[in-house]
Structure formats: C-alpha cells, structure tokens
Write a protein that holds these residues in place. Structure first.
Motif, mmCIF file in Angstrom:
data_model
loop_
_atom_site.group_PDB
_atom_site.id
_atom_site.type_symbol
_atom_site.label_atom_id
_atom_site.label_comp_id
_atom_site.label_asym_id
_atom_site.label_seq_id
_atom_site.Cartn_x
_atom_site.Cartn_y
_atom_site.Cartn_z
ATOM 1 N N VAL A 13 0.849 -1.195 0.000
ATOM 2 C CA VAL A 13 0.000 0.000 0.000
ATOM 3 C C VAL A 13 0.883 1.243 0.000
ATOM 4 N N GLU A 14 0.519 2.191 -0.884
ATOM 5 C CA GLU A 14 1.265 3.445 -0.964
ATOM 6 C C GLU A 14 0.322 4.589 -0.591
ATOM 7 N N GLY A 15 0.785 5.521 0.229
ATOM 8 C CA GLY A 15 -0.026 6.680 0.614
ATOM 9 C C GLY A 15 -0.868 6.387 1.842
ATOM 10 N N GLU A 16 -1.084 7.424 2.668
ATOM 11 C CA GLU A 16 -1.858 7.220 3.904
ATOM 12 C C GLU A 16 -3.253 7.835 3.813
ATOM 13 N N GLU A 17 -3.308 9.097 3.420
ATOM 14 C CA GLU A 17 -4.598 9.782 3.360
ATOM 15 C C GLU A 17 -5.471 9.200 2.231
ATOM 16 N N PRO A 19 -4.937 6.016 0.177
ATOM 17 C CA PRO A 19 -4.085 4.847 -0.077
ATOM 18 C C PRO A 19 -4.304 4.275 -1.482
#
Ligand SMILES: [Zn+2]
Length: 289
Positions: A13-17, A19
């Motif tokens: 998974v890439e990115g938090e806000e 994803p």
C-alpha cells in the motif's frame, strides 16, 4: 487494516490519506505506474463513503469527479480514460485524445470491458466491486492493457481477448508480458449456483472438488470450483490464472491477488458484502511520460 488472503504477498500500500494498492511485480518495470483504490480518501457519503468512482448507483457526478481528481493527483496519474463496462469482452485501444472519457466527459463510448494503449501519459481505468481486475504490461513493446472480468467475462475469455488485442495492435507476445490479477472476491466469499460451478469446471477442464474442507484453498490454482455441504463456490482468481497461463504468459510472470474485496468490505467496496449498496473501486495503469 487490510486482511491478507492466500499464502503469498503480492501487493503493498502506498499513501496514507488516499491509499493505493500496488503490485510488487510491476516495481521492476520503470516505465509503468499501477494502482488500485480503496474506500479511503474521498468525499462521498453513506454507502458510497468515501472514495467512490461511479455515478451508476446514485452518487453525484460532482463528488465522483472530485474523488477522481484527488486520487489521480495523489498518485501521479494523468489523462484518465475509463471503460464503460457491460460484462462483455470487447477491448478498445485508446489514445491521448481519449483523455477524460467516461471520467470527466460523461458517457462518450460504451460497451467495452478492457482498454489497451502504448501511449505514455494516458491512464487506463476499469471499475470494480468484487469482479476481477486484470493488468497486463508488455515490456518489449512498452504497451499496457487493463480489463474487467466478472464471472461472465472470465468465462468468455477476457484474459486471452486482451492479449489478442495487444498482439494485434502492438505485436505483444505473451512470454514478454507481466500480469497481475487484482483485488477481488475470494473463493470463500463467492458462493454460486451448482450450474455455474459446473460450467467453470467444464470450460476450464478441471474437476470440481466435492466435500471440500471448511476453509477453501484460495491459493490452489489447479481448481476453480468447489462443493461443500451442498453449496458451491467459485475461485475466479484460479480461473483467470488458468486463462492467462493458457494464453502463454509464464506462470512466474503472473501476480495473484492477496486481497479479497468481500473479506475487507470496510476498506474496499464489495457488491456481495453490501448486498449491492456500495460504491465502486478502480484499477489504474499508465505508461509514464
Ligand atoms: Zn473473501
């Protein structure tokens, strides 16, 4: 937290806000960018909460378009063009001038379930809520394909059809293709009719497993259909894997999904889990400029 399925790890998974689920198999290919959305990071509400990419179930066009803008910006995609899917196997070649179609330009063209291109800077998009995304990258000719395969498309041979169109348009040979089967419904969540299970076993020439164990083996790519306590189950991952192998893609060049949409219905949209009250996820694939 995403619950992983299977005995392999193929995604990260890439990115938090906002994803995005990506495949390890494409990491080594410098010219390609892949992605698969989750429910997180958008502005839609209720059963569409929050990153819904479809107006077909009643969400507003403004919200869906804003969701597209956010995800595309967050993950470096450009010039989106989406397939307007009908559970068929028509595959369309798209060009830069198709940018925005079915995303920001409503309903330009309909009736295709797969898109292919060899132009950099255009993002292919297909849409899902349990059905199977199929990603294809031809390293030799720098061409890509992205398809949608539910049970109808799988049975009709969508994997082979996409490769056929890539071969016709770009000269793609399956032995130079890396492929991924995207997040979708796992065999344990996918109860079907006896007739459909039997049809898959027949078409794919693999025997139905009768009296199966409680936990059906989603990692077993040799079987597509199971019977347990009088109920029937279908493994669409195995079916598409077999179709890809039969089309000539070497086994080690196919990444399987390790995420089930239905097992993860709070993070991913699932038609089964929500009984049809849901939004849509999207798969994204682009050749970098
Ligand atoms: Zn599942």
């Amino acid at each position: 937290m995403l619950k992983k399925t299977g005995n392999y790890e193929t995604t990260y998974v890439e990115g938090e806000e906002i994803p995005s689920i990506r495949y390890h198999i494409f990491q080594s290919i410098s010219f390609v960018r892949d992605g698969f959305s989750t429910r997180m990071g958008g502005i839609s509400e209720g059963s569409f909460a929050t990153l819904n990419f479809s107006v077909k179930m009643g969400d507003t066009r403004e919200r869906v378009q804003e969701n597209f803008r956010r995800y595309i910006l967050a993950h470096g995609f450009q010039n989106p063009v989406m397939a307007d899917q009908v559970h068929g196997i028509r595959v369309k070649r798209v060009y830069k001038e198709d940018a925005g179609k079915n995303v920001f330009i409503p309903k330009d063209d309909s009736g295709m379930d797969g898109l292919v291109t060899n132009e950099p800077g255009i993002t292919l998009i297909t849409t899902f809520a349990d059905c199977v995304p199929l990603y294809f990258v031809d390293e030799e000719h720098r061409a890509i394909g992205l398809s949608h395969a539910g049970w109808r498309g799988t049975l009709a041979g969508m994997a082979g059809e996409t490769l056929k169109v890539m071969n016709r348009e770009f000269g793609t040979k399956p032995e130079h293709v890396k492929a991924a089967i995207g997040p979708s419904i796992c065999v344990n969540c996918y109860e079907v009719s006896r007739e459909l299970a039997e049809e898959f076993a027949d078409v794919l020439n693999c025997e139905m497993v009768y009296g199966a164990e409680k936990h059906l083996p989603e990692w077993d790519m040799n079987h597509t259909a199971y019977e347990r306590d009088g109920k029937f189950y279908l493994n669409l991952w195995a079916a598409n894997y077999q179709m890809m192998c039969a089309s000539g893609i070497p086994k080690e060049q196919i990444a399987l999904p390790d995420l089930c949409t239905c097992c993860n219905d709070t993070i991913l949209f699932s038609h089964r889990a929500s009984r049809g009250k849901r939004g849509n996820l999207c798969a994204f694939l682009m050749i970098e400029e």
